[in-house]
Design a protein around this motif. Sequence first.
Motif, PDB file in Angstrom:
ATOM      1  N   HIS A   4       4.798 -11.535  -3.689  1.00 22.82           N
ATOM      2  CA  HIS A   4       6.609 -10.921  -2.928  1.00 22.82           C
ATOM      3  C   HIS A   4       7.211 -11.605  -3.794  1.00 22.82           C
ATOM      4  CE1 HIS A   4       4.676 -14.769  -2.062  1.00 22.82           C
ATOM      5  NE2 HIS A   4       5.316 -15.266  -1.589  1.00 22.82           N
ATOM      6  N   LEU A   5       7.087 -12.087  -4.638  1.00 22.11           N
ATOM      7  CA  LEU A   5       8.125 -13.491  -5.624  1.00 22.11           C
ATOM      8  C   LEU A   5       7.786 -12.537  -6.870  1.00 22.11           C
ATOM      9  CD1 LEU A   5       6.662 -16.806  -5.355  1.00 22.11           C
ATOM     10  CD2 LEU A   5       8.221 -15.681  -3.717  1.00 22.11           C
ATOM     11  N   LYS A   6       7.542 -11.579  -7.259  1.00 18.32           N
ATOM     12  CA  LYS A   6       7.309 -11.247  -8.879  1.00 18.32           C
ATOM     13  C   LYS A   6       6.630 -10.319  -9.218  1.00 18.32           C
ATOM     14  CE  LYS A   6       4.783 -14.574 -10.906  1.00 18.32           C
ATOM     15  NZ  LYS A   6       4.018 -16.068 -12.120  1.00 18.32           N
ATOM     16  N   GLY A   7       7.206  -9.433 -10.031  1.00 13.82           N
ATOM     17  CA  GLY A   7       6.130  -8.742 -10.833  1.00 13.82           C
ATOM     18  C   GLY A   7       6.150  -7.121 -10.151  1.00 13.82           C
ATOM     19  N   GLU A   8       5.366  -6.055  -9.456  1.00 15.07           N
ATOM     20  CA  GLU A   8       5.627  -4.960  -9.954  1.00 15.07           C
ATOM     21  C   GLU A   8       6.232  -4.915  -8.050  1.00 15.07           C
ATOM     22  OE1 GLU A   8       2.958  -2.360 -10.800  1.00 15.07           O
ATOM     23  OE2 GLU A   8       2.525  -0.542  -9.952  1.00 15.07           O
ATOM     24  N   PHE A   9       5.082  -5.498  -7.525  1.00 11.78           N
ATOM     25  CA  PHE A   9       5.818  -5.264  -6.251  1.00 11.78           C
ATOM     26  C   PHE A   9       5.921  -6.225  -4.611  1.00 11.78           C
ATOM     27  CE2 PHE A   9       1.402  -3.413  -7.927  1.00 11.78           C
ATOM     28  CZ  PHE A   9       1.347  -2.659  -7.099  1.00 11.78           C
ATOM     29  N   VAL A  10       7.166  -6.545  -5.352  1.00 14.94           N
ATOM     30  CA  VAL A  10       8.382  -7.277  -4.943  1.00 14.94           C
ATOM     31  C   VAL A  10       8.814  -6.681  -4.183  1.00 14.94           C
ATOM     32  CG1 VAL A  10       8.666  -9.369  -6.680  1.00 14.94           C
ATOM     33  CG2 VAL A  10       9.591  -7.090  -6.768  1.00 14.94           C
ATOM     34  N   GLU A  11       8.992  -6.712  -2.872  1.00 17.36           N
ATOM     35  CA  GLU A  11       9.610  -6.058  -2.281  1.00 17.36           C
ATOM     36  C   GLU A  11      10.712  -5.033  -2.703  1.00 17.36           C
ATOM     37  OE1 GLU A  11      11.637  -8.425   1.235  1.00 17.36           O
ATOM     38  OE2 GLU A  11      11.625  -6.171   3.225  1.00 17.36           O
TER      39      GLU A  11
ATOM     40  N   ALA B  56       0.131  -3.198   1.667  1.00 15.33           N
ATOM     41  CA  ALA B  56      -0.496  -3.199   3.069  1.00 15.33           C
ATOM     42  C   ALA B  56      -0.280  -4.743   3.120  1.00 15.33           C
ATOM     43  CB  ALA B  56      -2.091  -2.105   2.789  1.00 15.33           C
ATOM     44  N   GLN B  57      -0.296  -4.713   4.981  1.00 14.59           N
ATOM     45  CA  GLN B  57      -0.391  -5.460   4.795  1.00 14.59           C
ATOM     46  C   GLN B  57      -1.257  -5.783   6.394  1.00 14.59           C
ATOM     47  OE1 GLN B  57       3.129  -7.125   4.386  1.00 14.59           O
ATOM     48  NE2 GLN B  57       2.780  -5.132   5.497  1.00 14.59           N
ATOM     49  N   GLN B  58      -1.984  -6.613   7.445  1.00 15.38           N
ATOM     50  CA  GLN B  58      -1.983  -6.972   9.029  1.00 15.38           C
ATOM     51  C   GLN B  58      -1.240  -7.324   9.556  1.00 15.38           C
ATOM     52  OE1 GLN B  58      -5.356 -10.363   8.077  1.00 15.38           O
ATOM     53  NE2 GLN B  58      -6.448  -8.869   9.088  1.00 15.38           N
ATOM     54  N   TYR B  59      -0.599  -6.071   9.714  1.00 17.00           N
ATOM     55  CA  TYR B  59      -0.983  -4.690  10.272  1.00 17.00           C
ATOM     56  C   TYR B  59      -0.071  -3.716   9.962  1.00 17.00           C
ATOM     57  CZ  TYR B  59      -4.485  -7.826  12.249  1.00 17.00           C
ATOM     58  OH  TYR B  59      -5.156  -8.363  12.880  1.00 17.00           O
ATOM     59  N   SER B  60       0.835  -3.879   8.462  1.00 14.78           N
ATOM     60  CA  SER B  60       1.612  -3.004   8.458  1.00 14.78           C
ATOM     61  C   SER B  60       1.508  -2.153   7.238  1.00 14.78           C
ATOM     62  CB  SER B  60       2.818  -2.957   9.248  1.00 14.78           C
ATOM     63  OG  SER B  60       2.965  -4.333   8.090  1.00 14.78           O
ATOM     64  N   PHE B  61       2.277  -1.246   6.977  1.00 14.27           N
ATOM     65  CA  PHE B  61       2.547  -0.574   5.136  1.00 14.27           C
ATOM     66  C   PHE B  61       3.581  -0.763   5.032  1.00 14.27           C
ATOM     67  CE2 PHE B  61      -1.011   1.792   6.380  1.00 14.27           C
ATOM     68  CZ  PHE B  61      -1.794   1.644   5.064  1.00 14.27           C
ATOM     69  N   GLN B  62       3.672  -1.084   3.818  1.00 12.72           N
ATOM     70  CA  GLN B  62       5.196  -1.501   3.699  1.00 12.72           C
ATOM     71  C   GLN B  62       5.564  -0.606   1.925  1.00 12.72           C
ATOM     72  OE1 GLN B  62       6.595  -5.164   2.627  1.00 12.72           O
ATOM     73  NE2 GLN B  62       8.718  -5.572   3.057  1.00 12.72           N
ATOM     74  N   PRO B  63       7.011   0.241   2.058  1.00  8.03           N
ATOM     75  CA  PRO B  63       7.745   0.677   2.893  1.00  8.03           C
ATOM     76  C   PRO B  63       6.823   1.613   4.487  1.00  8.03           C
ATOM     77  CG  PRO B  63       8.051   2.351   1.543  1.00  8.03           C
ATOM     78  CD  PRO B  63       6.688   0.911   1.519  1.00  8.03           C
ATOM     79  N   GLN B  64       7.567   1.360   5.687  1.00 12.54           N
ATOM     80  CA  GLN B  64       6.722   2.205   6.450  1.00 12.54           C
ATOM     81  C   GLN B  64       7.260   3.013   6.788  1.00 12.54           C
ATOM     82  OE1 GLN B  64       4.284  -0.020   7.976  1.00 12.54           O
ATOM     83  NE2 GLN B  64       5.477   1.388  10.069  1.00 12.54           N
ATOM     84  N   CYS B  65       7.819   4.324   6.150  1.00 10.07           N
ATOM     85  CA  CYS B  65       8.081   4.915   5.783  1.00 10.07           C
ATOM     86  C   CYS B  65       8.343   5.723   4.129  1.00 10.07           C
ATOM     87  CB  CYS B  65       9.589   6.261   6.411  1.00 10.07           C
ATOM     88  SG  CYS B  65       9.708   7.899   6.408  1.00 10.07           S
ATOM     89  N   ILE B  66       7.750   7.095   4.116  1.00  4.80           N
ATOM     90  CA  ILE B  66       7.111   6.980   2.376  1.00  4.80           C
ATOM     91  C   ILE B  66       8.261   8.371   2.416  1.00  4.80           C
ATOM     92  CG2 ILE B  66       5.149   7.024   0.865  1.00  4.80           C
ATOM     93  CD1 ILE B  66       4.110   4.863   2.198  1.00  4.80           C
ATOM     94  N   VAL B  67       9.165   8.447   1.006  1.00  5.70           N
ATOM     95  CA  VAL B  67       9.329   9.778   1.232  1.00  5.70           C
ATOM     96  C   VAL B  67       9.020  10.210  -0.495  1.00  5.70           C
ATOM     97  CG1 VAL B  67      11.506  11.571   0.982  1.00  5.70           C
ATOM     98  CG2 VAL B  67      11.342   8.810   1.254  1.00  5.70           C
ATOM     99  N   VAL B  68       7.918  12.178  -0.079  1.00  7.46           N
ATOM    100  CA  VAL B  68       7.639  12.411  -1.316  1.00  7.46           C
ATOM    101  C   VAL B  68       8.349  13.667  -1.748  1.00  7.46           C
ATOM    102  CG1 VAL B  68       6.071  10.764  -1.270  1.00  7.46           C
ATOM    103  CG2 VAL B  68       5.416  12.853  -0.406  1.00  7.46           C
ATOM    104  N   PRO B  69       8.022  14.225  -3.414  1.00  7.93           N
ATOM    105  CA  PRO B  69       8.459  15.926  -3.473  1.00  7.93           C
ATOM    106  C   PRO B  69       7.501  16.958  -2.759  1.00  7.93           C
ATOM    107  CG  PRO B  69       8.175  14.445  -5.588  1.00  7.93           C
ATOM    108  CD  PRO B  69       8.552  13.897  -4.404  1.00  7.93           C
TER     109      PRO B  69
END
Length: 193
Positions: A65-72, A91-104
């Motif tokens: 959560h602090l550095k690299g590819e998967f920071v918020e 993913a973490q207990q108990y949600s995904f981030q982001p909670q709503c994903i947009v794709v083409p």
Amino acid sequence: MSTAASMPPAGEPDSHAIAIAAERRWAWVVIAIMALLVAMMIFTGLHWAAMPPSRVETVDVKTLHLKGEFVESNLGTSVGADGKVTVRLVAQQYSFQPQCIVVPAGMPVTFRGTSTDTIHGFVVGTTNANTMLIPAFVSTFTTTFPKAGEQLMPCHEYCGTGHEAMWARVQVLPAAEFMARAKPGERLSCVPR
Ligand SMILES: [Cu+2]
């Protein structure tokens, strides 16, 4: 049972002997199945040890959560300079981030995800987008969503008491609409703000 009672009448087959023969045949079938399963375990164990899966990517859970590819600020959907669409999620207990994903729709989309705590996973509606998310490893796959619409994305690895409430949404947009929304360097999601 007396010996006399178990003796078959003359000329009739001995049912007791038939039953024993049948049981012995089934015992051999069961032994053969078990031997096959053990042989498969030995073979796959040796095979995977000799040829580990390629492209194993790891991440440090402690600094995720602090550095690299998967920071918020880097999570969500991005369109690269080469036009490639990438979704990054955690993913973490108990949600995904982001909670709503947009794709083409109709364009290849690469998912890259990991977990912060325990093993999670997801499947997107009735599509073939499906993976496990394992702490310290990056799960990645590329898929194409054939048609626009909204899909549910539940966690499909039992991850604790809140597992059944763990899900996100995926909005598949027509490609033109998606590309109109995508801006270089920005991360898209459909989480209301
Ligand atoms: Cu989960």
